[in-house]
Design an enzyme around this catalytic site. Structure first.
Site, PDB file in Angstrom:
ATOM      1  N   ARG A 118      43.509 -21.044 -22.428  1.00  0.00           N
ATOM      2  CA  ARG A 118      43.019 -19.664 -22.436  1.00  0.00           C
ATOM      3  C   ARG A 118      44.157 -18.836 -23.031  1.00  0.00           C
ATOM      4  O   ARG A 118      45.310 -18.980 -22.618  1.00  0.00           O
ATOM      5  CB  ARG A 118      42.615 -19.250 -21.023  1.00  0.00           C
ATOM      6  N   CYS A 119      43.858 -18.032 -24.009  1.00  0.00           N
ATOM      7  CA  CYS A 119      44.912 -17.385 -24.807  1.00  0.00           C
ATOM      8  C   CYS A 119      44.674 -15.883 -24.901  1.00  0.00           C
ATOM      9  O   CYS A 119      43.960 -15.398 -25.785  1.00  0.00           O
ATOM     10  CB  CYS A 119      44.915 -18.026 -26.207  1.00  0.00           C
ATOM     11  N   MET A 139      29.410 -26.256 -10.088  1.00  0.00           N
ATOM     12  CA  MET A 139      29.920 -25.265 -11.043  1.00  0.00           C
ATOM     13  C   MET A 139      28.783 -24.642 -11.847  1.00  0.00           C
ATOM     14  O   MET A 139      27.629 -25.023 -11.702  1.00  0.00           O
ATOM     15  CB  MET A 139      30.922 -25.923 -11.972  1.00  0.00           C
ATOM     16  N   ARG A 144      10.095 -30.502  10.427  1.00  0.00           N
ATOM     17  CA  ARG A 144       9.165 -31.474   9.832  1.00  0.00           C
ATOM     18  C   ARG A 144       9.629 -32.914  10.068  1.00  0.00           C
ATOM     19  O   ARG A 144       8.973 -33.865   9.657  1.00  0.00           O
ATOM     20  CB  ARG A 144       9.045 -31.247   8.307  1.00  0.00           C
ATOM     21  N   ASP A 172      28.402 -25.102 -18.295  1.00  0.00           N
ATOM     22  CA  ASP A 172      27.559 -24.100 -17.626  1.00  0.00           C
ATOM     23  C   ASP A 172      26.167 -23.996 -18.268  1.00  0.00           C
ATOM     24  O   ASP A 172      25.241 -23.501 -17.627  1.00  0.00           O
ATOM     25  CB  ASP A 172      28.230 -22.713 -17.684  1.00  0.00           C
ATOM     26  N   ARG A 200      22.621 -34.619   9.581  1.00  0.00           N
ATOM     27  CA  ARG A 200      23.372 -33.437   9.165  1.00  0.00           C
ATOM     28  C   ARG A 200      22.733 -32.780   7.964  1.00  0.00           C
ATOM     29  O   ARG A 200      21.931 -33.389   7.269  1.00  0.00           O
ATOM     30  CB  ARG A 200      24.791 -33.854   8.732  1.00  0.00           C
TER      31      ARG A 200
HETATM   32  P1  ADP Z   1      34.831 -20.417 -22.426  1.00  0.00           P
HETATM   33  O1  ADP Z   1      34.726 -20.695 -23.889  1.00  0.00           O
HETATM   34  O2  ADP Z   1      34.872 -21.650 -21.610  1.00  0.00           O
HETATM   35  O3  ADP Z   1      33.803 -19.399 -21.975  1.00  0.00           O
HETATM   36  P2  ADP Z   1      36.988 -18.431 -21.886  1.00  0.00           P
HETATM   37  O4  ADP Z   1      36.044 -17.360 -21.479  1.00  0.00           O
HETATM   38  O5  ADP Z   1      38.114 -18.749 -20.984  1.00  0.00           O
HETATM   39  O6  ADP Z   1      36.283 -19.815 -22.211  1.00  0.00           O
HETATM   40  O7  ADP Z   1      37.602 -18.020 -23.309  1.00  0.00           O
HETATM   41  C1  ADP Z   1      38.505 -18.889 -23.992  1.00  0.00           C
HETATM   42  C2  ADP Z   1      39.397 -18.097 -24.912  1.00  0.00           C
HETATM   43  O8  ADP Z   1      38.621 -17.444 -25.917  1.00  0.00           O
HETATM   44  C3  ADP Z   1      40.188 -16.968 -24.262  1.00  0.00           C
HETATM   45  O9  ADP Z   1      41.366 -17.386 -23.637  1.00  0.00           O
HETATM   46  C4  ADP Z   1      40.502 -16.082 -25.459  1.00  0.00           C
HETATM   47  O10 ADP Z   1      41.599 -16.600 -26.199  1.00  0.00           O
HETATM   48  C5  ADP Z   1      39.252 -16.228 -26.304  1.00  0.00           C
HETATM   49  N1  ADP Z   1      38.357 -15.089 -26.028  1.00  0.00           N
HETATM   50  C6  ADP Z   1      37.577 -14.896 -24.938  1.00  0.00           C
HETATM   51  N2  ADP Z   1      36.926 -13.731 -25.011  1.00  0.00           N
HETATM   52  C7  ADP Z   1      37.286 -13.156 -26.179  1.00  0.00           C
HETATM   53  C8  ADP Z   1      36.968 -11.945 -26.845  1.00  0.00           C
HETATM   54  N3  ADP Z   1      36.110 -11.077 -26.325  1.00  0.00           N
HETATM   55  N4  ADP Z   1      37.553 -11.719 -28.046  1.00  0.00           N
HETATM   56  C9  ADP Z   1      38.400 -12.593 -28.586  1.00  0.00           C
HETATM   57  N5  ADP Z   1      38.758 -13.755 -28.024  1.00  0.00           N
HETATM   58  C10 ADP Z   1      38.216 -14.041 -26.833  1.00  0.00           C
END
Ligand code: ADP
Length: 323
Positions: free
Chosen positions: A72-73, A169, A211, A127, A162
């Site tokens: 996640r970035c 998830m 039941r 998901d 039980r």
């Molecule tokens: P997923 O793809 O599993 O839904 P995330 O929601 O964690 O994953 O998003 C993964 C990465 O995508 C984030 O860490 C970010 O770098 C990038 N990202 C998420 N939302 C945005 C956005 N609105 N604009 C630009 N980059 C985004």
């Protein structure tokens, strides 16, 4: 097109490796050089990419997770971060990017595409909440992992009379819970799209007990307001309402790590090839998914920020089967 890159981003999903393999081998087959980017968008910004040969993606299809790594970035959400990503891609002569990931990742795809860099997304999330694809890479495996746990819990539940609350998830989407609930023969399925109160859950469990059922099974989506934690808290306060003694099991990340099912491997392979075809067809801001068993593209504009609704007729089916 001479050079493209592929990355995996966000939550890992079983089948991502098969998708990378398919992008690389289909790309090479079409005369392209394909680069793999490590750690999702972080690897674009950090210039962490490498040219992949056919053999580099051998023997990975059966593995869950992603051999390229995911991350996640937050920096990618900034304009400066994305400008850096594009200039790194251009320095390698890379003309387009394939992003394997879910909702958040495809929001990133769109942001990059809007800046003029061609991107094609591949629908991949356990998901199954992405618009543009009937199913997404990883969800079939996740359901099967949940189902295996449910089958086992039913055996111990029946031995002790039980009831088990099994939380699965899916973020805000109840798809995994609904499918696992129907296939696992749950008495009750609790999902965000059709919320149940603790009183309703108790009443349905009580009815099953009356039941003569010797076990109770409640499959709960993590995104439900009354998730497993909330429900168990409620029943601890008043254990007499359900008839059964109650236990909760939260499956969590165990659902992500499995070897991908045949179905997920096939889907990933078809979508990977579909992404390369989409690039060659000149697509620049699209998601590749599957609809009615056909590989299709949908503009990222129509995907990002939306949540695919689930078929609530299946919720009714779950209720009928529980009687
Ligand atoms: P997923 O793809 O599993 O839904 P995330 O929601 O964690 O994953 O998003 C993964 C990465 O995508 C984030 O860490 C970010 O770098 C990038 N990202 C998420 N939302 C945005 C956005 N609105 N604009 C630009 N980059 C985004």
């Amino acid at each position: 097109m001479k050079r493209a890159a592929v990355l995996t981003s966000g939550g890992d999903a079983p089948g991502m490796n098969a998708a990378i393999r398919a992008v690389v081998r289909s790309g090479i087959d079409a005369g392209m050089e394909v680069f793999g980017v490590h750690d999702g968008y972080a690897g674009l910004i950090g210039n962490n990419m490498v040219s992949l040969a056919r053999r580099d993606v051998g023997n990975i299809m059966q593995l869950g997770g992603t051999f390229l790594g995911s991350a996640r970035c937050p920096e990618f959400i900034t304009l400066e971060g994305r400008q850096k990503a594009i200039s790194n891609l251009e320095a390698y002569g890379i003309e387009a990017l394939v992003v394997i990931g879910g909702n958040g990742s495809q929001a990133g795809s769109l942001d990059l595409a809007v800046m003029g860099f061609p991107v094609v997304g591949i629908a991949s999330t356990i998901d199954n909440d992405l618009e543009g694809s009937d199913v997404t890479i990883g969800v079939d495996t996740a359901i099967n992992v949940a189902l295996e746990a449910i089958d086992r819990l039913k055996i111990t539940a029946a031995s002790h009379k039980r009831a088990f609350l099994v939380e699965v998830m899916g973020r805000k989407c109840g798809y995994v819970a609904l499918m696992a609930g129907i296939a696992g023969g749950a008495e009750i399925v609790v999902i965000p799209e059709h919320e149940s109160t603790p009183e309703q859950v108790a009443q349905q469990l009580r009815a099953a007990y009356d039941r003569g059922k010797n076990h109770g099974l409640v499959v709960v989506a993590e995104g439900a307001v009354n998730n497993a934690h909330k429900l168990i808290e409620h029943f601890e306060a008043d254990p007499s309402t359900t008839g059964f003694s109650l236990r909760a099991t939260i499956l969590g990340h165990v659902q992500r790590g499995a070897s991908p099912s045949a179905s997920d491997r096939m889907l990933a392979t078809r979508l990977g090839e579909g992404a390369v075809k989409a690039l060659l067809d000149g697509k620049t801001a699209d998601l590749v998914g599957i609809r009615n068993n056909q590989i299709v593209t949908t503009p990222l504009q129509d995907v990002v920020g939306k949540q695919k609704p689930i078929d609530l007729r299946l919720f009714e089916l779950a209720q009928i089967m529980a009687q």
